[in-house]
Design a protein around this motif. Structure first.
Motif, PDB file in Angstrom:
ATOM      1  N   ALA A  85      82.858 -97.812 -34.169  1.00 43.99           N
ATOM      2  CA  ALA A  85      81.826 -98.723 -33.673  1.00 43.99           C
ATOM      3  C   ALA A  85      81.248 -98.222 -32.347  1.00 43.99           C
ATOM      4  O   ALA A  85      80.021 -98.174 -32.159  1.00 43.99           O
ATOM      5  N   THR A  86      82.115 -97.833 -31.453  1.00 41.44           N
ATOM      6  CA  THR A  86      81.657 -97.379 -30.143  1.00 41.44           C
ATOM      7  C   THR A  86      80.838 -96.094 -30.290  1.00 41.44           C
ATOM      8  O   THR A  86      79.768 -95.940 -29.688  1.00 41.44           O
ATOM      9  N   LEU A  87      81.340 -95.207 -31.120  1.00 41.05           N
ATOM     10  CA  LEU A  87      80.625 -93.962 -31.369  1.00 41.05           C
ATOM     11  C   LEU A  87      79.291 -94.212 -32.066  1.00 41.05           C
ATOM     12  O   LEU A  87      78.260 -93.629 -31.695  1.00 41.05           O
ATOM     13  N   SER A  88      79.295 -95.077 -33.054  1.00 44.52           N
ATOM     14  CA  SER A  88      78.064 -95.356 -33.815  1.00 44.52           C
ATOM     15  C   SER A  88      76.967 -95.918 -32.917  1.00 44.52           C
ATOM     16  O   SER A  88      75.800 -95.532 -33.028  1.00 44.52           O
ATOM     17  N   ALA A  89      77.324 -96.838 -32.053  1.00 45.06           N
ATOM     18  CA  ALA A  89      76.330 -97.434 -31.158  1.00 45.06           C
ATOM     19  C   ALA A  89      75.746 -96.372 -30.234  1.00 45.06           C
ATOM     20  O   ALA A  89      74.523 -96.328 -30.007  1.00 45.06           O
ATOM     21  N   HIS A  90      76.601 -95.498 -29.712  1.00 37.71           N
ATOM     22  CA  HIS A  90      76.100 -94.456 -28.815  1.00 37.71           C
ATOM     23  C   HIS A  90      75.204 -93.464 -29.562  1.00 37.71           C
ATOM     24  O   HIS A  90      74.177 -93.029 -29.038  1.00 37.71           O
ATOM     25  N   GLY A 128      75.902 -91.867 -19.372  1.00 35.81           N
ATOM     26  CA  GLY A 128      75.310 -90.966 -18.398  1.00 35.81           C
ATOM     27  C   GLY A 128      74.450 -89.959 -19.140  1.00 35.81           C
ATOM     28  O   GLY A 128      74.018 -90.236 -20.257  1.00 35.81           O
ATOM     29  N   GLU A 129      74.202 -88.842 -18.510  1.00 32.67           N
ATOM     30  CA  GLU A 129      73.380 -87.837 -19.192  1.00 32.67           C
ATOM     31  C   GLU A 129      74.032 -87.457 -20.520  1.00 32.67           C
ATOM     32  O   GLU A 129      73.372 -87.383 -21.546  1.00 32.67           O
ATOM     33  N   SER A 130      75.344 -87.220 -20.482  1.00 29.65           N
ATOM     34  CA  SER A 130      76.137 -87.271 -21.713  1.00 29.65           C
ATOM     35  C   SER A 130      77.010 -88.513 -21.628  1.00 29.65           C
ATOM     36  O   SER A 130      77.406 -88.920 -20.538  1.00 29.65           O
ATOM     37  N   ASP A 131      77.285 -89.100 -22.793  1.00 23.11           N
ATOM     38  CA  ASP A 131      78.193 -90.240 -22.818  1.00 23.11           C
ATOM     39  C   ASP A 131      79.580 -89.758 -23.214  1.00 23.11           C
ATOM     40  O   ASP A 131      79.715 -88.833 -24.032  1.00 23.11           O
ATOM     41  N   PHE A 132      80.605 -90.393 -22.649  1.00 26.26           N
ATOM     42  CA  PHE A 132      81.979 -90.020 -22.980  1.00 26.26           C
ATOM     43  C   PHE A 132      82.718 -91.250 -23.488  1.00 26.26           C
ATOM     44  O   PHE A 132      82.710 -92.288 -22.829  1.00 26.26           O
ATOM     45  N   ILE A 133      83.320 -91.109 -24.658  1.00 25.29           N
ATOM     46  CA  ILE A 133      84.053 -92.211 -25.267  1.00 25.29           C
ATOM     47  C   ILE A 133      85.524 -91.822 -25.349  1.00 25.29           C
ATOM     48  O   ILE A 133      85.873 -90.834 -26.004  1.00 25.29           O
ATOM     49  N   THR A 160      76.089 -93.635  -9.021  1.00 21.88           N
ATOM     50  CA  THR A 160      75.896 -92.510  -8.107  1.00 21.88           C
ATOM     51  C   THR A 160      76.790 -91.346  -8.526  1.00 21.88           C
ATOM     52  O   THR A 160      76.841 -90.328  -7.861  1.00 21.88           O
ATOM     53  N   LEU A 161      77.511 -91.523  -9.619  1.00 25.12           N
ATOM     54  CA  LEU A 161      78.427 -90.485 -10.085  1.00 25.12           C
ATOM     55  C   LEU A 161      77.972 -89.959 -11.440  1.00 25.12           C
ATOM     56  O   LEU A 161      77.157 -90.566 -12.126  1.00 25.12           O
ATOM     57  N   ASP A 162      78.561 -88.832 -11.838  1.00 29.14           N
ATOM     58  CA  ASP A 162      78.227 -88.183 -13.096  1.00 29.14           C
ATOM     59  C   ASP A 162      79.328 -88.494 -14.110  1.00 29.14           C
ATOM     60  O   ASP A 162      80.515 -88.356 -13.804  1.00 29.14           O
ATOM     61  N   SER A 163      78.916 -88.910 -15.295  1.00 32.80           N
ATOM     62  CA  SER A 163      79.895 -89.289 -16.315  1.00 32.80           C
ATOM     63  C   SER A 163      80.861 -88.150 -16.633  1.00 32.80           C
ATOM     64  O   SER A 163      82.044 -88.387 -16.882  1.00 32.80           O
ATOM     65  N   ALA A 164      80.353 -86.917 -16.579  1.00 34.39           N
ATOM     66  CA  ALA A 164      81.205 -85.767 -16.926  1.00 34.39           C
ATOM     67  C   ALA A 164      82.327 -85.572 -15.908  1.00 34.39           C
ATOM     68  O   ALA A 164      83.373 -84.998 -16.221  1.00 34.39           O
ATOM     69  N   GLU A 165      82.103 -86.057 -14.692  1.00 32.80           N
ATOM     70  CA  GLU A 165      83.109 -85.855 -13.648  1.00 32.80           C
ATOM     71  C   GLU A 165      84.183 -86.932 -13.614  1.00 32.80           C
ATOM     72  O   GLU A 165      85.266 -86.714 -13.077  1.00 32.80           O
ATOM     73  N   VAL A 166      83.850 -88.102 -14.140  1.00 33.63           N
ATOM     74  CA  VAL A 166      84.784 -89.210 -13.956  1.00 33.63           C
ATOM     75  C   VAL A 166      85.545 -89.602 -15.208  1.00 33.63           C
ATOM     76  O   VAL A 166      86.463 -90.410 -15.134  1.00 33.63           O
ATOM     77  N   TYR A 167      85.176 -89.049 -16.358  1.00 32.80           N
ATOM     78  CA  TYR A 167      85.773 -89.622 -17.561  1.00 32.80           C
ATOM     79  C   TYR A 167      87.285 -89.432 -17.607  1.00 32.80           C
ATOM     80  O   TYR A 167      88.001 -90.271 -18.171  1.00 32.80           O
ATOM     81  N   ILE A 182      85.335 -88.317 -26.985  1.00 30.72           N
ATOM     82  CA  ILE A 182      84.182 -87.845 -27.745  1.00 30.72           C
ATOM     83  C   ILE A 182      82.993 -87.795 -26.787  1.00 30.72           C
ATOM     84  O   ILE A 182      82.685 -88.776 -26.113  1.00 30.72           O
ATOM     85  N   GLN A 183      82.372 -86.632 -26.721  1.00 32.91           N
ATOM     86  CA  GLN A 183      81.197 -86.471 -25.872  1.00 32.91           C
ATOM     87  C   GLN A 183      79.956 -86.604 -26.745  1.00 32.91           C
ATOM     88  O   GLN A 183      79.797 -85.880 -27.734  1.00 32.91           O
TER      89      GLN A 183
END
Lengths: 273, 273, 273
Positions: free
Chosen positions: B221-226, B172-177, B148-155, B186-187
């Motif tokens: 690895a985390t970035l590559s998967a995303h 989320g709509e954008s992913d944040f690592i 119910t939250l936005d990834s950009a607001e909670v990272y 990294i967005q």
């Protein structure tokens, strides 16, 4: 006067509401159906969550907008969760759907659990003709989880089941919905012969009824889910005629279904008692 | 100087390595996701094995190249397997990913288990914004397993979670690592709005992070998967715009993704702390 | 004289029988495969039911036309069901297929159960080269549930397994079927390299062998299932070359396969001992 017109209007409204509200639907379902049911609910606009352990069942049912219980491949832990969630749903006035997969004397463990669950007054009981006939007290020899009976022949037998639920839905070549509120049967035509050749379509229909129960009254919810499925099945068959492609097209049609398509293709009639 | 260029080069290399090495990835995952996660890993080039019983967990984690633990629909036996495998992974230096599906005060059983699993120092914790915010100690009311939250607001809230893992990934709509190594966020942009409308895409992403961890360092690895997911989602949408077809096209794109496509479509940026 | 011609005739007949009889096949299978196995059996014409709890296993095996047991992701309750159903199948002369997924010294729990199940004399044991080699008593290091050996190299080792079953089937680039009745090996060619890149294809093949056992003798059943898969895989690849689309096309081909296509594309040969 055409008695189906006001119902059709309500189906279209329910469809819009489902999309708008994205209700949270708790599903306690079987291992064959879990992925498919989730994808069907998402395609139709609901928000599924397969919380099926006894340790979280009560809390989760309380925050759910509807509950779907399916007895396809029960485990001991799922059985416990079913009892807790059904009980909680009744207490918290969360609408819930019971799908007694394989009900009958061969599969006694789930059948006894089904009998127990009836005390929590499901909103809707749905199943195929063999299951519903068995649940109504007849001796039935089903073929595993598939029906050996015709829905058109058994729906009258199912009247007594309205003691336990507001609606009874029997799927088959035509679907029959018995409504306590309307004191009538609604026959839904359409769909596609390929639907029963894709596994878990019936299970997904049960969960979709639950989803619709979150946004409209029980009779309209049951009818809306059946019409949603029937029209989508009919449209899918226009683009794909073998089971693999059909299933993809069916999910596409569940997703992209419009109010106009519902109005154009919905095919149901009322059979007064 | 463009700081993303050297990262992009490493992503392309990791993608090549994943295909070449086909690492064995143990997945303890949920009943909704099991089939889909296996197909996603196979499409991307890894070798999945869903060994999720406590009697074989230790032995199997020891021979695995990576481990993915997902708390979507836990059973008592899976919970035991999770503890054993996470513990073994830490001891044997097998990288592992924790996906705390549904974390929050409503689903307390899994949330307590998640808290316990943190002691085994996952390489990566991934989830949606509600789950990650909850795990970071905030009061969150999720909607079942959806955010119910936005990834950009909670990272930003999730920085404290780097005490428990080398990377934190919030989809989320954008992913944040969040990367401990880079001391940066990294967005990742791209992907497709239909991805969350196919069930278990998030679960599959968690398993894919684990797969990449078998062939490169944790941040890459985390970035590559995303990026693999985001580019494939974008390409899939070019050929299919409804959920059934989209999902097929997505698997196709995960499979056929080339180094050139990664280079052309990868869209990410670095946010320094 | 061409020794394959009479076998081909029997394969075509078995295929027709499967469609006509729609035999009830009980499957105790894994969480990854459950949905897929059901869809494959439905596509091929059988009627699957995944009854995998110990409380209903005996009753259900008695009314089933065949039984498929797969050890992919066993739970304690499934393990109990496997023993009961295998025992019942032997007593009631219900043909049954054993698929010892992951057999080997790493996964000891399932391997011990596999050894126990052999006492109930499966009709067919099927698996990949690593599993069958391990079951024949060799030290094998499998890669999780995927094979590290070549079917062509290990099939000779599997002769001793005919003490436990009427047929042994080893899948790989070519499939090898050892038949006690024929005292020969049948090599089945065809199929598609993408089949092992879709999860649970092997599990589904095991269940399809069981389905064919319900309508013909064990050797022809095993051969028919392999040919059905090989030809469908070959035809599917003509329309789709990436894994998502291939899987859809494969289900389509399993469904639409005709006697003429079987006759035209079946590719097998007999290797006398």
């Amino acid at each position: 006067m055409d008695q189906t017109a006001p119902l059709l209007q309500k189906i279209v409204e329910a469809h819009t509401q489902l999309r708008a509200n994205q209700p949270l639907v708790q599903c306690i379902t079987n291992s064959v159906a879990a992925n498919y049911v989730a994808n069907v609910l998402l395609a139709c606009g609901a928000s599924p969550a397969m919380i099926d352990n006894p340790f979280e069942a009560e809390n989760f049912t309380r925050i759910s907008s509807a509950l779907s219980i399916n007895l396809g491949t029960p485990t001991t832990e799922q059985m416990q969760a079913m009892q807790i969630s059904a009980n909680t749903a009744q207490q918290a006035s969360v609408p819930w759907v019971l799908d007694p997969v394989g009900y009958g004397n061969i599969l006694s463990w789930r059948s006894e659990m089904t009998n127990e669950l009836l005390q929590y007054q499901p909103s809707v009981i749905r199943g195929n003709a063999s299951e519903m006939s068995g649940l109504a007290g007849n001796q039935v020899t089903g073929k595993g989880v598939d029906s050996t009976l015709d829905s058109a022949e058994v729906y009258i037998q199912a009247w007594t089941l309205l003691d336990h639920a507001e609606c009874i839905a029997i799927s088959g070549e035509s679907d029959f919905i018995l409504s306590k509120e309307l004191n009538s049967v609604i026959q839904v035509n359409g769909g596609c012969f390929l639907q029963p050749r894709v596994t878990a379509t019936g299970c997904a229909l049960g969960a979709l009824i639950a989803a619709y129960c979150a946004v409209t009254d029980v009779t309209i919810a049951t009818l809306s889910a059946h019409v949603h499925f029937a029209v989508a099945g009919q449209l899918a068959y226009q683009t794909a005629q073998t089971v693999g492609s059909f299933n993809v097209a069916f999910l596409d049609a569940l997703d992209s279904l419009t109010a106009d398509q519902i109005s154009e293709y919905a095919n149901f009639s009322i059979i007064h008692r």
